[in-house]
Write a protein that holds these residues in place. Structure first.
Motif, PDB file in Angstrom:
ATOM      1  N   TYR A 118      27.294  60.207  68.688  1.00 53.95           N
ATOM      2  CA  TYR A 118      28.110  59.999  67.486  1.00 53.95           C
ATOM      3  C   TYR A 118      28.855  58.670  67.629  1.00 53.95           C
ATOM      4  O   TYR A 118      29.911  58.592  68.248  1.00 53.95           O
ATOM      5  CB  TYR A 118      29.101  61.150  67.297  1.00 53.95           C
ATOM      6  CG  TYR A 118      29.991  61.003  66.078  1.00 53.95           C
ATOM      7  CD1 TYR A 118      29.490  61.194  64.793  1.00 53.95           C
ATOM      8  CD2 TYR A 118      31.335  60.652  66.215  1.00 53.95           C
ATOM      9  CE1 TYR A 118      30.305  61.051  63.677  1.00 53.95           C
ATOM     10  CE2 TYR A 118      32.158  60.503  65.109  1.00 53.95           C
ATOM     11  CZ  TYR A 118      31.641  60.700  63.840  1.00 53.95           C
ATOM     12  OH  TYR A 118      32.441  60.555  62.730  1.00 53.95           O
ATOM     13  N   HIS A 119      28.267  57.606  67.122  1.00 54.48           N
ATOM     14  CA  HIS A 119      28.868  56.274  67.160  1.00 54.48           C
ATOM     15  C   HIS A 119      29.292  55.868  68.578  1.00 54.48           C
ATOM     16  O   HIS A 119      30.340  55.237  68.760  1.00 54.48           O
ATOM     17  CB  HIS A 119      30.075  56.186  66.209  1.00 54.48           C
ATOM     18  CG  HIS A 119      29.697  56.351  64.763  1.00 54.48           C
ATOM     19  ND1 HIS A 119      28.929  55.444  64.078  1.00 54.48           N
ATOM     20  CD2 HIS A 119      29.988  57.342  63.877  1.00 54.48           C
ATOM     21  CE1 HIS A 119      28.756  55.849  62.829  1.00 54.48           C
ATOM     22  NE2 HIS A 119      29.378  57.003  62.687  1.00 54.48           N
ATOM     23  N   ASN A 120      28.492  56.243  69.553  1.00 53.84           N
ATOM     24  CA  ASN A 120      28.811  55.872  70.935  1.00 53.84           C
ATOM     25  C   ASN A 120      28.411  54.424  71.216  1.00 53.84           C
ATOM     26  O   ASN A 120      27.580  53.846  70.516  1.00 53.84           O
ATOM     27  CB  ASN A 120      28.070  56.800  71.900  1.00 53.84           C
ATOM     28  CG  ASN A 120      28.437  58.253  71.724  1.00 53.84           C
ATOM     29  OD1 ASN A 120      27.759  58.990  71.001  1.00 53.84           O
ATOM     30  ND2 ASN A 120      29.504  58.684  72.362  1.00 53.84           N
ATOM     31  N   LYS A 125      26.478  51.444  72.702  1.00 53.67           N
ATOM     32  CA  LYS A 125      25.061  51.351  73.054  1.00 53.67           C
ATOM     33  C   LYS A 125      24.851  51.242  74.557  1.00 53.67           C
ATOM     34  O   LYS A 125      23.886  51.793  75.101  1.00 53.67           O
ATOM     35  CB  LYS A 125      24.432  50.150  72.339  1.00 53.67           C
ATOM     36  CG  LYS A 125      24.261  50.362  70.837  1.00 53.67           C
ATOM     37  CD  LYS A 125      23.638  49.146  70.170  1.00 53.67           C
ATOM     38  CE  LYS A 125      23.489  49.384  68.665  1.00 53.67           C
ATOM     39  NZ  LYS A 125      22.949  48.202  67.955  1.00 53.67           N
ATOM     40  N   ASP A 162      21.289  62.363  66.560  1.00 51.86           N
ATOM     41  CA  ASP A 162      22.324  61.426  66.140  1.00 51.86           C
ATOM     42  C   ASP A 162      23.126  61.984  64.960  1.00 51.86           C
ATOM     43  O   ASP A 162      22.608  62.143  63.859  1.00 51.86           O
ATOM     44  CB  ASP A 162      21.672  60.094  65.752  1.00 51.86           C
ATOM     45  CG  ASP A 162      22.678  58.959  65.657  1.00 51.86           C
ATOM     46  OD1 ASP A 162      23.898  59.235  65.635  1.00 51.86           O
ATOM     47  OD2 ASP A 162      22.247  57.794  65.599  1.00 51.86           O
ATOM     48  N   SER A 183      25.747  60.389  63.804  1.00 48.77           N
ATOM     49  CA  SER A 183      26.486  59.242  63.268  1.00 48.77           C
ATOM     50  C   SER A 183      26.232  59.066  61.771  1.00 48.77           C
ATOM     51  O   SER A 183      25.303  59.647  61.199  1.00 48.77           O
ATOM     52  CB  SER A 183      26.062  57.962  63.993  1.00 48.77           C
ATOM     53  OG  SER A 183      26.158  58.094  65.392  1.00 48.77           O
ATOM     54  N   ASN A 199      25.329  56.249  60.521  1.00 48.87           N
ATOM     55  CA  ASN A 199      24.205  55.307  60.385  1.00 48.87           C
ATOM     56  C   ASN A 199      23.310  55.449  61.611  1.00 48.87           C
ATOM     57  O   ASN A 199      23.689  56.084  62.603  1.00 48.87           O
ATOM     58  CB  ASN A 199      24.711  53.868  60.236  1.00 48.87           C
ATOM     59  CG  ASN A 199      25.529  53.423  61.435  1.00 48.87           C
ATOM     60  OD1 ASN A 199      25.009  53.288  62.537  1.00 48.87           O
ATOM     61  ND2 ASN A 199      26.833  53.210  61.225  1.00 48.87           N
ATOM     62  N   SER A 241      22.178  53.138  63.738  1.00 45.35           N
ATOM     63  CA  SER A 241      22.166  51.910  64.540  1.00 45.35           C
ATOM     64  C   SER A 241      21.758  52.159  66.000  1.00 45.35           C
ATOM     65  O   SER A 241      21.314  51.237  66.687  1.00 45.35           O
ATOM     66  CB  SER A 241      23.545  51.235  64.498  1.00 45.35           C
ATOM     67  OG  SER A 241      24.531  52.071  65.070  1.00 45.35           O
ATOM     68  N   ASN A 277      27.833  64.435  60.670  1.00 45.96           N
ATOM     69  CA  ASN A 277      28.241  65.089  61.908  1.00 45.96           C
ATOM     70  C   ASN A 277      28.188  66.604  61.732  1.00 45.96           C
ATOM     71  O   ASN A 277      29.082  67.202  61.141  1.00 45.96           O
ATOM     72  CB  ASN A 277      29.653  64.652  62.303  1.00 45.96           C
ATOM     73  CG  ASN A 277      30.009  65.086  63.714  1.00 45.96           C
ATOM     74  OD1 ASN A 277      29.263  65.808  64.371  1.00 45.96           O
ATOM     75  ND2 ASN A 277      31.164  64.644  64.189  1.00 45.96           N
TER      76      ASN A 277
END
Length: 276
Positions: free
Chosen positions: A13-15, A17, A40, A42, A44, A46, A64
């Motif tokens: 979750y938006h961790n 990279k 994922d 998140s 997005n 990415s 989420n």
């Protein structure tokens, strides 16, 4: 011995990279008969750029859905592949790939073991006390909010089994979801995570159900590194999730009257030679 198929799941979750890459590299270094599912949550995709290996399966949820529910997506895929073992990974862990072989060898040597957790250390090498008793409301509430350091220390010493040598192998009632290796058949038997727990205590609930059909073993001959942040101590939003999950947990298993909890905890403390 024939190499078993190993699967693993990582919920992100938006961790960062660089953190996710460390986990992926740690796992993929194990061997060819392994598949990693990255789920994922998140807003997005990415992080998808990190999933360019044929042994990585990426699933983007676009929202989420929670920690347990996301892992359950991976569990269902693992059942379809009929993997023998499945590893739950946190986004903030990394390890030598060789430890997986040691964990599999340990599990294969004793079919009564359903779940294994290695020793967990901080990046500076200090041990994290992630072997625990089954929690009571006192364990969760007083430890979090009590202002008296002496009383808090006594509670932690008992609940987190700090009196016990974390260098010894032992059967423990609650192990941490930051890294668990479970027989996939056991995971299927208990039907994975209870996804009513959005975040926090889902691993405690899972341990209780797994312990009903197999043994949970702490195996400190190998170790992983965990950047343990204790997010609910820093974020009011995460604290709210923690409180909500605690209420759901005690509603499910019992607040002050939980005979199974009392029996298992008493047996564990006796076996580990706890002295007040």
């Amino acid at each position: 011995m024939k190499e078993p198929l190993l699967t693993a799941s990582l919920v992100v979750y938006h961790n960062a990279k660089e953190d996710i890459k460390k986990v992926i590299d740690s796992f993929l270094g194990y061997g060819s008969k392994s598949v990693l599912f990255i789920i994922d949550n998140s807003a997005n995709d990415s992080l998808k750029v990190l999933c360019d290996n044929s042994r990585v399966v990426y699933v983007f949820n676009d929202k989420n859905i929670g920690f347990g529910a996301a892992h359950n997506i991976a569990f269902n895929k693992a059942y379809q592949l009929e993997s023998e073992y499945h590893i739950l990974l946190n986004p903030d862990v990394y390890f030598k790939p060789s430890i997986i072989k040691d964990l599999i060898h340990k599990a294969a040597s004793d079919l009564s073991i359903g779940l294994l957790m290695p020793k967990v250390i901080y990046p500076n090498g200090n041990t994290q006390h992630l072997c625990k008793l089954i929690p009571s409301p006192k364990d969760l509430i007083l430890r979090r909010f009590i202002p008296f350091k002496g009383m808090k220390k006594r509670l932690e010493n008992r609940y987190e089994l700090r009196f016990f040598s974390y260098d010894e192998e032992a059967e423990i009632p609650v192990l941490s979801g930051c890294f668990m290796m479970i027989r996939t058949s056991i995971l299927k038997t208990v039907n994975g995570f209870d996804d009513r727990f959005f975040m926090y205590l889902e691993d405690v609930d899972l341990c209780r159900r797994v312990s009903g059909v197999s043994r949970l073993v702490y195996y400190p001959k190998v170790s992983i590194v965990h950047n343990y942040e204790k997010g609910s101590y820093k974020s009011k939003k995460l604290l709210s999730y923690h409180i909500q999950s605690a209420i759901k947990y005690f509603n499910k298993w019992g607040w002050f009257f939980d005979a199974e909890r009392s029996k298992i905890n008493h047996k564990t403390l006796l076996k580990l030679n706890y002295k007040k």
